[in-house]
Design an enzyme around this catalytic site. Sequence first.
Site, PDB file in Angstrom:
ATOM      1  N   SER A  11       0.742  -1.190   0.023  1.00 53.36           N
ATOM      2  CA  SER A  11      -0.111  -0.046  -0.066  1.00 53.36           C
ATOM      3  C   SER A  11       1.053   1.163   0.181  1.00 53.36           C
ATOM      4  O   SER A  11       2.009   1.354   0.409  1.00 53.36           O
ATOM      5  CB  SER A  11      -0.982   0.209   1.153  1.00 53.36           C
ATOM      6  N   HIS A  12       0.410   2.340  -0.435  1.00 50.44           N
ATOM      7  CA  HIS A  12       0.933   3.614  -0.523  1.00 50.44           C
ATOM      8  C   HIS A  12       1.132   4.257   0.857  1.00 50.44           C
ATOM      9  O   HIS A  12       1.730   5.082   1.176  1.00 50.44           O
ATOM     10  CB  HIS A  12       0.365   4.614  -1.254  1.00 50.44           C
ATOM     11  N   SER A  13       0.143   3.708   1.910  1.00 48.10           N
ATOM     12  CA  SER A  13       0.193   3.958   3.286  1.00 48.10           C
ATOM     13  C   SER A  13       0.698   2.912   4.252  1.00 48.10           C
ATOM     14  O   SER A  13       0.078   1.821   4.092  1.00 48.10           O
ATOM     15  CB  SER A  13      -1.052   4.392   3.475  1.00 48.10           C
ATOM     16  N   SER A  73       0.671   2.241  -9.271  1.00 50.92           N
ATOM     17  CA  SER A  73       2.111   2.265  -9.174  1.00 50.92           C
ATOM     18  C   SER A  73       2.578   1.337  -7.953  1.00 50.92           C
ATOM     19  O   SER A  73       3.708   0.785  -8.269  1.00 50.92           O
ATOM     20  CB  SER A  73       2.607   3.588  -8.701  1.00 50.92           C
TER      21      SER A  73
END
Length: 232
Positions: A11-13, A73
């Site tokens: 995840s981006h977080s 991404s």
Amino acid sequence: MSAGVALVLVSHSAAIADGLRDLAGQMAPGVLILPAGGDPAEGLGTSVDRVTEAIKTAAEDGRHVLVLTDLGSAVLTTELVLELLDEDVAARVQIADAPLVEGAVAAGVEAAGGAGIEAVRAAAEQAAGRPAAVTDEPEPATMAEDAGAITGQVTVRNPLGLHARPAAVLSRMMAGFDASVQVNGVNAASVLALMQLAATQGQVLTLSATGPQARAAVDAFIGAVDEGFGEV
């Protein structure tokens, strides 16, 4: 014997990946679930190093690895990592085209039942289906059941209904029987299908099962719901 399937959550977080690891882990005991969230500066983004470390750890002891991602991404980062990994490790890694949260839950429960990588990936990728409608009556397909089908009904007793934990318990239980079981027209071995019923306290569930262990499966399902999952 198969070494099992581990999950990597990209995840981006970091907070999302860590929290989802905890959520899915509660419903998939014994399954290795590793978060790989955030960028190297502890901000929003992805990290080749973090994803690489998570996949290598997940693949230890011969395990297969299913990677779930949140945004495009994150997929690109994972694909880059796979290009850099040793071939024997990369060959045991697959990327699921699935929603991150629902896919992780479904994949975790499937892996906890001992399924192989293809079945675990399929469970994750089927997790984007539309919610089922709640009904006290069986669906038409269930009403037209085979003459040899075993049927039954049970009323949900626990105050929170079929939320995530009970749904996971029931789906793992049903997956262990040599039987095909439906509850209000949905697959009782699917954690997401059970959760999507949104069955609340007092809701009547109608079961229909076929197969060599149909009676045992129906009795086990009814018994578990009657006991209230430790909430009554």
